[in-house]
Scaffold this motif. Structure first.
Motif, mmCIF file in Angstrom:
data_model
loop_
_atom_site.group_PDB
_atom_site.id
_atom_site.type_symbol
_atom_site.label_atom_id
_atom_site.label_comp_id
_atom_site.label_asym_id
_atom_site.label_seq_id
_atom_site.Cartn_x
_atom_site.Cartn_y
_atom_site.Cartn_z
ATOM 1 N N SER B 35 -1.044 3.866 -9.530
ATOM 2 C CA SER B 35 -2.081 4.151 -8.550
ATOM 3 C C SER B 35 -2.018 3.163 -7.380
ATOM 4 N N ARG B 39 -1.166 3.861 -3.426
ATOM 5 C CA ARG B 39 -2.083 3.386 -2.390
ATOM 6 C C ARG B 39 -1.346 2.543 -1.347
ATOM 7 N N GLU B 296 -10.060 1.643 -10.780
ATOM 8 C CA GLU B 296 -10.192 0.919 -9.522
ATOM 9 C C GLU B 296 -10.295 -0.589 -9.772
ATOM 10 N N GLU B 299 -6.886 -1.909 -10.965
ATOM 11 C CA GLU B 299 -5.941 -1.974 -9.854
ATOM 12 C C GLU B 299 -6.103 -3.257 -9.042
#
Lengths: 371, 310
Positions: B35, B39, B296, B299
């Motif tokens: 992820s 991004r 989130e 990450e």
């Protein structure tokens, strides 16, 4: 709420306990602790583990786990032994045992395929693990066997894989491959069913001639041991169905792990195998009635006189740690209530907040399970 | 902890292999790396094994063989050895349609499981294909747990030793080159700060580095408990008269957290004594599992791998 799992009774009465669960949920440690409990109850138990974790061996007073049972020094009325289920070693033993002749045995051992890749052969790990359990159950003198199963991608590979291996050797393609795969033999392919011939031609283009020749030689040698394998595999299934045998499902209080328990369970029920219950490890337990810390208590904490504080505002830090813990306890209880059905007995084992790797730790675990 | 050396360890890496002991959060860390890669602008595919799950537990998308888009620049694909062979044949063999029905027959399935290492090699071949097709800048492999991982890494080399010519040899060679090329491939081991898990992680690190000559590191240490109290504070709290249920539970919570933190610190010391680079991920506490929020938070803590401050 589901019924409480009484593991003391299970350990006291059964002959074989098979610990199932995904990787990292504490199968090995749980198995060892159940062994300690069995010895405390006066039984003679053998813990068979696939995990070579050095620390656990040391915890049980051994330098390392061997491939043969070793007795563990323990102050208890019963006895406890432990051993490791090792694939390569046991596979070699299987070959030794079932090869119809020394010539076949040597051919298998010398085959490049066997030497390089036998450990990846589908089902071989599981087959040999269960093979060794059968041997211990029939030939060795223990009251209780506790078996730590290999971690598997799919529920109960250790039950299904041996069957797949047998289907495989029984299969039609393998039968064609079982003829020596040489130039001379290729001329006879039209004697086989057309589909096999096409498949073989395709495989040769896919993998190369040398590979097929080696594989054919390997399978040829292997198939001579087939009857022995097949018979033993049936006996393993019979052993699993005996009334003294039960499966203990082990998991963590997490979605994925609990979902896996459900998969294990439906698979076992399909084969009418007995499940004694679910043991959930590392559960954050807290009295559900506990509410917020009230101001007077926080004030008492704030007024504590500490010589070497870690920082300012102790009361706030305590409140934060308490809140974290309460959140985790609620989350654990919630996911367990959601995921575990009512009909299987359940035992939640508290989070010990450290690695369990001394005999005292295992005894503490056994004590928790007992109560 | 050697924070600096781990900074931007993944820069320029095509294939990230995420492995570790079972139950340490490997799947989460792999999803977090994938992820974050997406991004950062890389066209990324997260590759999972067939675990029996039909949906990805964090990204909440179906797990299928054909890459399934989960977010901008982020796809998820599930490995399937038989599908991989089918695809390989379609692309590489003339008149491949002649062989279509072979795949559905028992004979071929039997062969695939009969030939030792065949399925593993075909799965690795699919990884190779994803890495070199030009469709993706980064492939993150949510690889098997330690024991199985070691077997998997052995397969290309063992195939090369067992089969000396032909397409199988050729493919094993290409895969081996990719795995051993430290500028393209890096192994990230995930662990918990617990003695046994750390021991297994260090053993796997040695195996990848010394036996396979692969680029390894850093080790991601997952679920670290905060260091909130001193020994003296713990003692003072324990000496209080437990007047209410809440105070009793609060003291128990503090004592447990402190004990866990101490034991984690010791495990971390063992890691840094061995010279391993470490990226720390704190425990993420959620009342109700919220996959998106969890990912989130995760990450953000994996940012050191990418060279940006968290």
């Amino acid at each position: 709420m589901s019924a409480a799992l009484k593991l003391e009774g299970v350990v006291a009465d059964r002959r074989i306990i098979i610990c199932c669960g995904s990787g990292g949920v504490g199968k090995t440690t749980t198995g060892a602790a159940l062994g300690v409990l069995a010895a405390q109850l006066g039984r003679s138990a053998l813990v068979m583990t696939i995990d070579p974790a050095h620390r656990l061996a040391q915890a049980m007073g051994l330098q390392a786990l061997g491939h043969e049972p070793a007795e563990i020094a323990l102050e208890a009325p019963g006895r406890l032994s432990a051993m490791m289920l090792d694939t390569k070693h046991t596979f070699d033993r299987l070959v030794e045992q079932y090869a119809p002749s020394g010539q076949v045995r040597d051919a298998i051992f010398a085959n490049e395929y066997y030497r390089q890749l036998s450990s990846t052969l589908g089902g071989s790990r599981e087959l040999v693990a269960m093979e060794r359990v059968l041997e211990a159950a029939t030939e060795e003198d223990y009251d209780l066997l506790i078996v730590d199963t290999p971690p598997a991608h799919h529920a109960l590979d250790f039950l299904d894989a041996p069957r797949r291996l047998i289907d495989l050797i029984d299969g039609s393609l393998t039968n064609s491959l079982l003829k020596p795969y040489g130039m001379a033999a290729r001329a006879q392919f039209n004697l086989f069913r057309q589909s096999s011939a096409v498949t073989l031609k395709f495989l040769e283009r896919l993998t190369g001639f040398e590979m097929l020749a080696d594989l054919s030689e390997f399978l040829l040698a292997f198939s001579s041991m087939f009857d022995g394998f097949k018979e033993r595999s049936h006996r393993v299934m019979e052993l699993m169905r005996e009334s003294g045998t039960t499966f203990l499902l082990i998991c963590a209080p997490e979605e994925g792990s609990l979902e896996q328990v459900e998969q294990f369970r439906s698979r076992l029920e399909k084969d009418s195998l007995d499940i004694c219950g679910v043991l959930v490890n590392r559960v954050h337990l807290m009295d559900p009635r506990a509410g917020d810390l009230d101001d007077s208590v926080l004030a008492r904490i704030a007024s504590l006189d500490v010589a070497e504080p870690r920082g300012a505002f102790l009361a706030e830090r305590v409140a934060a740690a308490y809140e974290d813990r309460r959140t985790m306890a609620r989350a654990d209880a919630g996911v367990m209530a959601d995921r575990l059905g009512e009909d299987l007995p359940v035992q939640a084992v508290p989070h010990f907040h450290r690695d369990l790797h001394s005999m005292a730790d295992l005894q503490a675990f056994a004590e928790t399970v007992r109560n | 902890m050697n924070g600096d050396a781990s900074v931007a360890a993944l820069r320029g890496v095509r294939l990230v292999v995420v492995t570790g002991k079972g139950g340490v959060g490997k799947t989460s860390v792999a999803a977090g790396i994938a992820s974050a890669s997406a991004r950062s602008g890389l066209r990324t595919v997260l590759v999972t094994l067939d675990t029996g799950d039909t949906r990805h537990p964090l990204l909440d998308v179906p797990l299928e063989y054909q890459p399934y888009q989960a977010a901008p620049r982020l796809s998820v694909s599930r490995l399937d050895a038989l599908e991989a062979v089918r695809e390989y044949v379609r692309r590489n063999m003339p008149f491949s349609s002649l062989y279509e029905n072979i795949f559905d027959g028992h004979a071929f399935r039997n062969f695939a499981s009969a030939a030792p290492g065949f399925e593993e090699l075909m799965s690795l071949g699919k990884l190779y294909e994803l890495c070199t097709s030009g469709e993706f800048d980064r492939v993150v492999f949510d690889a098997p747990a330690t024991g199985h991982m070691k077997l998997l890494l052995d397969v290309p080399g063992a195939t090369l030793r067992a089969v000396h010519v032909g397409p199988l040899n050729h493919n094993a060679g290409k895969i081996q080159d990719l795995l051993l090329d430290g500028s393209r491939t890096r192994v990230v081991i995930t662990t918990l700060a617990e003695e046994m898990a750390v021991e297994e992680a260090m053993d796997l690190e040695r195996c990848c580095r010394n036996d396979h000559r692969m680029a390894v590191g850093p080790i991601v240490v997952n679920r670290l408990v905060p260091e909130r109290f001193s020994v003296e504070e713990i003692a003072a709290l324990q000496s209080m008269e437990a007047s209410t249920l809440e105070l009793r539970e609060a003291v128990a919570a503090v004592v447990a957290e402190h004990a866990e933190q101490r034991s984690q610190e010791e495990a971390l010391r063992a890691l840094s004594a061995a010279g391993s680079d470490v990226v720390s991920v704190p425990r993420i506490v959620q009342a109700c599992f919220d996959p998106a929020a969890f990912l989130e938070a995760l990450e953000a803590h994996l940012m050191p791998l990418f060279g940006n401050a968290a």
